[in-house]
Design an enzyme around this catalytic site. Structure first.
Site, PDB file in Angstrom:
ATOM      1  N   LYS A 213      10.056   1.298  -2.266  1.00 27.90           N
ATOM      2  CA  LYS A 213       9.984   0.719  -3.611  1.00 27.90           C
ATOM      3  C   LYS A 213      11.253  -0.062  -3.953  1.00 27.90           C
ATOM      4  O   LYS A 213      11.210  -1.195  -4.436  1.00 27.90           O
ATOM      5  CB  LYS A 213       9.759   1.835  -4.638  1.00 27.90           C
ATOM      6  CG  LYS A 213       9.927   1.416  -6.084  1.00 27.90           C
ATOM      7  CD  LYS A 213       8.862   0.429  -6.508  1.00 27.90           C
ATOM      8  CE  LYS A 213       9.214  -0.253  -7.801  1.00 27.90           C
ATOM      9  NZ  LYS A 213       8.181  -1.158  -8.275  1.00 27.90           N
ATOM     10  N   CYS A 267      13.199  -4.223 -13.669  1.00 28.33           N
ATOM     11  CA  CYS A 267      13.021  -3.733 -12.303  1.00 28.33           C
ATOM     12  C   CYS A 267      13.938  -4.441 -11.319  1.00 28.33           C
ATOM     13  O   CYS A 267      14.809  -3.830 -10.710  1.00 28.33           O
ATOM     14  CB  CYS A 267      11.565  -3.931 -11.891  1.00 28.33           C
ATOM     15  SG  CYS A 267      10.425  -3.302 -13.115  1.00 28.33           S
TER      16      CYS A 267
HETATM   17  N1  SAJ Z   1      12.363 -15.087 -11.031  1.00 25.32           N
HETATM   18  C1  SAJ Z   1      13.083 -16.218 -10.673  1.00 25.32           C
HETATM   19  N2  SAJ Z   1      12.626 -16.965  -9.622  1.00 25.32           N
HETATM   20  C2  SAJ Z   1      11.487 -16.640  -8.933  1.00 25.32           C
HETATM   21  C3  SAJ Z   1      10.772 -15.465  -9.312  1.00 25.32           C
HETATM   22  C4  SAJ Z   1      11.239 -14.710 -10.363  1.00 25.32           C
HETATM   23  O1  SAJ Z   1      14.108 -16.566 -11.264  1.00 25.32           O
HETATM   24  O2  SAJ Z   1      11.129 -17.382  -8.013  1.00 25.32           O
HETATM   25  C5  SAJ Z   1      12.838 -14.264 -12.165  1.00 25.32           C
HETATM   26  C6  SAJ Z   1      11.837 -14.216 -13.337  1.00 25.32           C
HETATM   27  O3  SAJ Z   1      11.979 -15.345 -14.169  1.00 25.32           O
HETATM   28  C7  SAJ Z   1      12.222 -12.917 -14.000  1.00 25.32           C
HETATM   29  C8  SAJ Z   1      12.659 -12.024 -12.831  1.00 25.32           C
HETATM   30  O4  SAJ Z   1      12.922 -12.908 -11.758  1.00 25.32           O
HETATM   31  O5  SAJ Z   1      13.310 -13.112 -14.887  1.00 25.32           O
HETATM   32  C9  SAJ Z   1      11.645 -10.971 -12.408  1.00 25.32           C
HETATM   33  O6  SAJ Z   1      10.325 -11.477 -12.442  1.00 25.32           O
HETATM   34  P1  SAJ Z   1       9.227 -11.166 -11.313  1.00 25.32           P
HETATM   35  O7  SAJ Z   1       7.961 -11.837 -11.713  1.00 25.32           O
HETATM   36  O8  SAJ Z   1       9.737 -11.529  -9.976  1.00 25.32           O
HETATM   37  O9  SAJ Z   1       9.092  -9.581 -11.301  1.00 25.32           O
HETATM   38  P2  SAJ Z   1       8.829  -8.418 -12.411  1.00 25.32           P
HETATM   39  O10 SAJ Z   1      10.164  -7.873 -12.807  1.00 25.32           O
HETATM   40  O11 SAJ Z   1       7.916  -8.858 -13.485  1.00 25.32           O
HETATM   41  O12 SAJ Z   1       8.041  -7.342 -11.492  1.00 25.32           O
HETATM   42  C10 SAJ Z   1       8.637  -6.873 -10.281  1.00 25.32           C
HETATM   43  C11 SAJ Z   1       7.608  -7.014  -9.145  1.00 25.32           C
HETATM   44  N3  SAJ Z   1       8.262  -6.801  -7.858  1.00 25.32           N
HETATM   45  C12 SAJ Z   1       8.140  -7.682  -6.823  1.00 25.32           C
HETATM   46  O13 SAJ Z   1       7.524  -8.714  -6.909  1.00 25.32           O
HETATM   47  C13 SAJ Z   1       8.801  -7.294  -5.548  1.00 25.32           C
HETATM   48  C14 SAJ Z   1       6.464  -6.016  -9.346  1.00 25.32           C
HETATM   49  O14 SAJ Z   1       5.556  -6.055  -8.252  1.00 25.32           O
HETATM   50  C15 SAJ Z   1       7.040  -4.598  -9.496  1.00 25.32           C
HETATM   51  O15 SAJ Z   1       6.016  -3.617  -9.676  1.00 25.32           O
HETATM   52  C16 SAJ Z   1       7.944  -4.592 -10.717  1.00 25.32           C
HETATM   53  O16 SAJ Z   1       9.022  -5.500 -10.461  1.00 25.32           O
HETATM   54  C17 SAJ Z   1       8.441  -3.166 -10.920  1.00 25.32           C
HETATM   55  O17 SAJ Z   1       7.943  -2.488 -11.843  1.00 25.32           O
HETATM   56  O18 SAJ Z   1       9.269  -2.688 -10.114  1.00 25.32           O
END
Ligand code: SAJ
Length: 428
Positions: A213, A267
């Site tokens: 995780k 997360c």
């Molecule tokens: N972000 C970027 N660039 C990207 C992708 C994301 O800057 O290319 C930023 C987003 O804007 C945001 C942050 O990263 O601020 C996180 O967003 P996210 O969509 O990547 O993830 P979360 O936090 O909504 O959800 C994550 C997910 N983990 C992964 O994709 C590995 C989700 O599957 C998990 O269940 C969740 O964390 C969790 O609960 O741990």
């Protein structure tokens, strides 16, 4: 193997509540437990306290058919799922207080044959030490930490990995890893989740599942840091980062993520620290990635400073405050941090913030000299327009409205992605 008929889910937050709903929708009798009385009352009325597509309808249905009810304390059940928050302390250390409090709350009602599953994102070793705590509280029962396969109570770790906004789909469709403190614990947990799981199940040890995780989110953090570092390189070399990423991603084995004003949410910006805390010398890339991503909001403020004319009283419009596109969640948002730092720097005459999914500034920005307006009003009054979140909503802003403004597009929505969409034909 035991047939699970009743489940008690401790913690009815972003993960616990949808988990209650899915189990209840498959015919199990579910008790959702929360320390917050208003959450308990709301759920018992068939209402939800979080924003998640389709969750309200499902909760309404399973409460009215009697499969889900809520209470302040656990009751005797076949299985217990712990889905409580595991936040981070000020000095970036994991805080597992809620996990142990949840374990203490279920200890009195445990009986022979029961299964306890920890779902909360946790540092490696938490499931084992939580199990030892249960064993201390219930010396009349045996647990896998001392009795192995012969234990009375089964204990396992099975992390959630769902994306906010797609929780109900991903809960069912995603593959799931299950780490047992014994083989029987893992198998029983697999059986419990197979009541709704369409994805594949993989059985392993509790410690491996805990690290799986954490690794998933650390992997994403490191990859976002790469994109953010590349953005800094491109700014320095005066090359369009969005074009570089799009063309590099045409390579069959390259998939660079998107740069932005930082990493938010509860997360990805937190979980890598759980690994760094446990193995600091061995996790230097992860620690560096955290530093790169945490420095992004200040880098955006520096860019705003570089385009502001210090001789004029200039207005800056900041568009988007959520932590990622098309959601209303403003907690731990890098966009909010950019606005806060911009205010602190005192370099703009006026700051106007806009967020289409909420009707007021978040608490961190309240009381500061920052106006909250709709996007068009904010743009109209601004000299500098900063796009912080690529909400779908902002796609529809007339380019004419932006024509005489200085633009800082931290997501490439206007300056690259939109123009590429209309040019798509030319690429193929
Ligand atoms: N972000 C970027 N660039 C990207 C992708 C994301 O800057 O290319 C930023 C987003 O804007 C945001 C942050 O990263 O601020 C996180 O967003 P996210 O969509 O990547 O993830 P979360 O936090 O909504 O959800 C994550 C997910 N983990 C992964 O994709 C590995 C989700 O599957 C998990 O269940 C969740 O964390 C969790 O609960 O741990």
């Amino acid at each position: 193997m035991r047939d699970f008929k009743t489940v008690c889910v401790v913690g009815m937050g972003y993960i616990g509540l949808p988990t209650c709903a899915i189990f209840a929708s498959r015919g199990l009798k579910v008790l959702g437990v929360d320390v917050n009385q208003s959450v308990v009352e709301k759920v018992n009325r068939g209402e939800v306290h979080i924003v998640e597509p389709d969750l309200d309808g499902l909760i309404q249905k399973v409460v009215s058919n009697g499969n889900l009810r809520a209470a302040l304390k656990p009751e005797s059940s076949d299985a217990y799922i712990i889905a409580v928050p595991t936040p981070m302390t000020e000095d970036h250390r994991p805080d597992t207080t809620y996990v142990y409090a949840a374990a203490r709350s279920i200890a009195p009602v445990l009986k022979k044959g029961d299964l306890v599953v920890l779902e909360s994102t946790s540092p490696v070793g938490t499931t084992r030490s939580m199990c030892k705590e249960l064993a201390t509280l219930r010396p009349d029962l045996s647990f896998p930490t001392s009795a192995g396969e012969d234990a009375d109570v089964l204990v396992a770790y099975s992390p959630e990995r769902v994306l906010p906004g797609k929780v109900l789909t991903e809960l069912v469709q995603n593959d799931r890893s299950v780490g047992g403190l014994s083989k029987r614990s893992a198998e029983a947990t697999g059986l419990l989740y197979s009541s709704f799981l369409a994805g594949e199940l993989f059985l392993t040890s509790a410690e491996a599942a805990e690290l799986v995780k954490l690794s998933e989110n650390a992997f994403r953090d490191v990859n976002i840091a790469f994109a953010n570092e590349l953005a800094s390189v491109c700014t320095h070399l005066k090359i369009n980062v969005w074009e570089v990423i799009e063309l590099a991603n045409r390579h069959p084995r390259v998939n660079i993520l998107q740069p932005g004003p930082g990493v938010g949410g509860h997360c990805i910006a937190v979980d890598p620290y759980f690994i760094i805390d446990a193995a600091p010398k061995q996790s230097q890339l992860m620690a560096r990635a955290r530093k790169i991503n945490s420095a992004r909001p200040q880098a955006v403020v520096d860019e705003i400073k570089s385009v502001l004319d210090p001789k004029k009283k200039q207005t800056v419009a900041c568009l988007g405050l959520a932590f990622k596109p098309n959601i209303d969640d403003l907690r731990e948002s890098p966009a909010v941090e950019v606005v806060r730092l911009l205010h602190e720097a005192g370099i703009a005459h006026k700051i106007i913030a806009s967020e289409p999914h909420t009707d007021a500034l978040p608490p961190q920005l309240q009381g500061l000299d920052i106006e909250f307006r709709d996007a068009l009003t904010a743009i109209d009054r601004a000299d500098v327009v900063v796009l912080l979140v690529d909400h779908r909503h902002f796609n529809f802003i007339d380019p004419e409205a932006l024509s005489n403004k200085k633009l800082i597009d931290t997501r490439g929505l206007w300056t690259w992605k939109k123009s590429r969409k209309s040019d798509a034909r030319l690429v193929v």
